[in-house]
Design an enzyme around this catalytic site. Structure first.
Site, PDB file in Angstrom:
ATOM      1  N   ILE A 298       0.844  -1.200   0.000  1.00 36.97           N
ATOM      2  CA  ILE A 298       0.000   0.000   0.000  1.00 36.97           C
ATOM      3  C   ILE A 298       0.876   1.245   0.000  1.00 36.97           C
ATOM      4  CG2 ILE A 298      -1.817   1.238   1.247  1.00 36.97           C
ATOM      5  CD1 ILE A 298      -2.592  -1.648   2.324  1.00 36.97           C
TER       6      ILE A 298
ATOM      7  N   LYS B  23       1.671  -7.358   9.427  1.00 42.18           N
ATOM      8  CA  LYS B  23       0.227  -7.344   9.164  1.00 42.18           C
ATOM      9  C   LYS B  23      -0.401  -8.719   8.948  1.00 42.18           C
ATOM     10  CE  LYS B  23      -0.929  -7.838   5.223  1.00 42.18           C
ATOM     11  NZ  LYS B  23      -1.608  -7.824   3.956  1.00 42.18           N
TER      12      LYS B  23
ATOM     13  N   SER C  87      -7.158  -0.346  10.324  1.00 38.49           N
ATOM     14  CA  SER C  87      -7.741  -1.488   9.607  1.00 38.49           C
ATOM     15  C   SER C  87      -9.162  -1.747  10.089  1.00 38.49           C
ATOM     16  CB  SER C  87      -6.865  -2.723   9.872  1.00 38.49           C
ATOM     17  OG  SER C  87      -7.527  -3.898   9.457  1.00 38.49           O
TER      18      SER C  87
ATOM     19  N   TYR D   8      -2.505  -8.924  15.984  1.00 38.99           N
ATOM     20  CA  TYR D   8      -2.351  -7.920  14.919  1.00 38.99           C
ATOM     21  C   TYR D   8      -3.455  -6.868  15.058  1.00 38.99           C
ATOM     22  CZ  TYR D   8      -3.487  -5.656  10.576  1.00 38.99           C
ATOM     23  OH  TYR D   8      -3.848  -4.704   9.670  1.00 38.99           O
TER      24      TYR D   8
ATOM     25  N   LYS E 299      -3.598  -2.522  16.215  1.00 32.90           N
ATOM     26  CA  LYS E 299      -4.281  -1.400  15.558  1.00 32.90           C
ATOM     27  C   LYS E 299      -5.222  -0.703  16.538  1.00 32.90           C
ATOM     28  CE  LYS E 299      -2.515  -2.005  11.423  1.00 32.90           C
ATOM     29  NZ  LYS E 299      -1.506  -1.078  10.886  1.00 32.90           N
TER      30      LYS E 299
HETATM   31  C1  WQD Z   1     -10.918 -12.718   2.564  1.00 32.84           C
HETATM   32  C2  WQD Z   1     -11.950 -13.830   2.433  1.00 32.84           C
HETATM   33  C3  WQD Z   1     -11.484 -15.732   3.810  1.00 32.84           C
HETATM   34  C4  WQD Z   1      -7.815 -16.898   1.660  1.00 32.84           C
HETATM   35  C5  WQD Z   1      -7.311  -9.787   6.482  1.00 32.84           C
HETATM   36  C6  WQD Z   1      -6.990  -9.056   7.753  1.00 32.84           C
HETATM   37  C7  WQD Z   1      -7.196  -7.583   7.556  1.00 32.84           C
HETATM   38  C8  WQD Z   1      -6.388  -7.118   6.363  1.00 32.84           C
HETATM   39  C9  WQD Z   1      -6.799  -7.888   5.119  1.00 32.84           C
HETATM   40  C10 WQD Z   1      -4.249  -6.342   7.098  1.00 32.84           C
HETATM   41  C11 WQD Z   1     -12.314 -14.454   3.768  1.00 32.84           C
HETATM   42  C12 WQD Z   1     -11.404 -16.098   2.331  1.00 32.84           C
HETATM   43  C13 WQD Z   1      -8.954 -16.227   2.077  1.00 32.84           C
HETATM   44  C14 WQD Z   1      -7.929 -18.197   1.102  1.00 32.84           C
HETATM   45  C15 WQD Z   1     -10.304 -18.091   1.387  1.00 32.84           C
HETATM   46  N1  WQD Z   1      -5.006  -7.316   6.601  1.00 32.84           N
HETATM   47  N2  WQD Z   1     -10.178 -16.815   1.932  1.00 32.84           N
HETATM   48  N3  WQD Z   1      -9.173 -18.752   0.983  1.00 32.84           N
HETATM   49  O1  WQD Z   1      -9.312 -12.086   6.406  1.00 32.84           O
HETATM   50  O2  WQD Z   1     -10.879 -10.365   5.343  1.00 32.84           O
HETATM   51  O3  WQD Z   1      -8.669  -9.627   6.182  1.00 32.84           O
HETATM   52  O4  WQD Z   1      -6.541  -9.283   5.407  1.00 32.84           O
HETATM   53  O5  WQD Z   1      -4.548  -5.199   7.290  1.00 32.84           O
HETATM   54  O6  WQD Z   1      -6.776  -6.904   8.718  1.00 32.84           O
HETATM   55  O7  WQD Z   1      -7.894  -9.488   8.753  1.00 32.84           O
HETATM   56  O8  WQD Z   1      -8.784 -11.053   4.152  1.00 32.84           O
HETATM   57  O9  WQD Z   1      -8.067 -11.994   1.995  1.00 32.84           O
HETATM   58  O10 WQD Z   1      -7.471 -13.227   4.137  1.00 32.84           O
HETATM   59  O11 WQD Z   1      -9.842 -13.232   3.335  1.00 32.84           O
HETATM   60  O12 WQD Z   1     -11.419 -18.632   1.270  1.00 32.84           O
HETATM   61  O13 WQD Z   1      -6.922 -18.863   0.696  1.00 32.84           O
HETATM   62  O14 WQD Z   1     -11.396 -14.868   1.637  1.00 32.84           O
HETATM   63  O15 WQD Z   1     -12.126 -16.760   4.553  1.00 32.84           O
HETATM   64  O16 WQD Z   1     -13.695 -14.791   3.740  1.00 32.84           O
HETATM   65  P1  WQD Z   1      -9.506 -10.872   5.572  1.00 32.84           P
HETATM   66  P2  WQD Z   1      -8.461 -12.413   3.379  1.00 32.84           P
END
Ligand code: WQD
Length: 337
Positions: free
Chosen positions: A12, A84, A124, A148, A152
């Protein structure tokens, strides 16, 4: 203005550096390169058409930070530097509390010593905790379900207490929803150092042949198709939100402001996979796997406050996010050299 961008070599941070330069600001970067590659520097100079001073040290190093503030006359700081990865934070809480909070305290001490009073902080949506009311508004109580997220929550509290003690500070807390996508040139983008935790980079690596298939973490959530719903925001829109916030705090007297940076649109895992297949023309094989610990069913922003106060809103669609991610991934199958 002359802006210090901590973590400016990261995903970012690098996109925001380009937009700050395009908005006419001078940018200096500090990054310890613990989660970024040195080759991003050349890409940034090429894309911005200007040289960008990049200092490679840990923001927690107060001596080096004071040295930098002595040498440069900063008008503001945009603070991205921090670890993160949610899962990693559960396994290594002290690293996360030490690094994320420690570095921020050092930064605030150096800013205070040099009377730098404007700060944009990378927060976040994770601060909305385990069971948020959707769509989330900035006034909701904050909590976390992992170290994490707690860093924040805690740093936001440090900053709220700081402005009580020093009301001439002007601080923006930007709560990101799910940042994805890449600069349209395909020259900079998200480059996870190990197996991607996040959905979009994992899908992109499946599409480019680095991973066999996607595991969909649960399809029994109370959502449109049973899979997790998130508010994906294009990193270019996110970067523009930082520029808008920086300009707003320079022109207003409020000591601390909190803004959601999201699209207000929810997209499920399967909907994102479908959009990526459309953008890339590549089939994404997947299997339904058990839910991932700590995941919530849905996270979607109410972005109306940022729209009303900053005049900012997202412009890019999920299709744009997939197309730009795919261009980056195809041009850089192994990420940055
Ligand atoms: C998104 C969706 C998973 C991977 C996290 C942090 C947040 C920020 C962004 C730092 C969910 C699903 C994911 C995979 C899947 N990070 N998924 N298979 O968890 O919303 O947010 O990352 O700032 O603080 O909490 O993002 O992309 O990991 O997941 O099914 O291999 O995709 O279950 O529903 P998330 P994500």
């Amino acid at each position: 203005m002359k802006i210090l961008v901590t973590g400016g070599a990261g995903y970012i941070g690098s996109h925001t550096v380009l937009q700050l330069i395009a908005a006419g600001h001078q940018v200096v970067v500090v990054d310890d390169f613990s989660n970024a590659k040195a080759s991003v520097a050349g890409r940034l100079e090429e894309l911005s058409g200007t040289s960008i001073p990049i200092h490679s040290f840990d923001v927690a190093d107060l001596d080096k930070l004071n040295g930098l503030f002595d040498a440069e006359d900063f008008d503001a700081v945009v603070h991205f530097a921090g670890y993160k990865a949610v899962g990693e934070s559960v396994a290594n809480p002290l690293d996360y509390y030490g690094n994320n909070i420690g570095a921020t305290i050092s930064l605030l001490q150096a800013m205070d010593r040099h009377e730098v009073r404007h700060l944009v902080f990378s927060s976040s949506a994770t601060v909305y905790g385990a069971d948020p009311i959707v769509p989330m508004t900035e006034g909701l109580p904050t909590s976390a379900t992992n170290p994490y997220g707690w860093t924040k929550v805690m740093i936001e509290q440090v900053l709220r207490d700081l402005v009580v003690a020093q009301p001439d500070n002007r601080i923006a807390l930007l709560r990101y929803f799910n940042p994805v996508g890449a600069h349209p040139s395909g020259q900079i983008g998200e480059d996870p150092s190990a197996v991607p935790n996040n959905l979009m980079p994992f899908v992109a690596q499946v599409a480019v042949g680095r991973r066999d298939k996607l595991s969909v973490f649960g399809d029994d959530y109370d959502t449109v198709d049973g899979t997790g719903v998130r508010d994906y925001i294009h990193v270019e829109d996110l970067a523009a939100g930082h520029v808008a916030a920086l300009h707003w705090i320079a022109e207003h007297d409020r000591t601390i402001s909190t803004w959601n940076l999201g699209s207000g649109v929810g997209t499920s895992v399967l909907q994102l996979v479908n959009a990526f297949e459309k953008a890339s023309g590549v089939k994404i094989p997947y299997e339904i796997a058990p839910r991932r610990d700590g995941d919530i069913a849905a996270s979607v922003a109410d972005p109306s406050l940022a729209h009303r106060e900053l005049g900012w809103q997202t412009e890019k669609t999920v299709d744009d996010m997939c197309a730009d991610t795919w261009r980056w991934q195809q041009a850089n199958p192994q990420g940055y050299p």
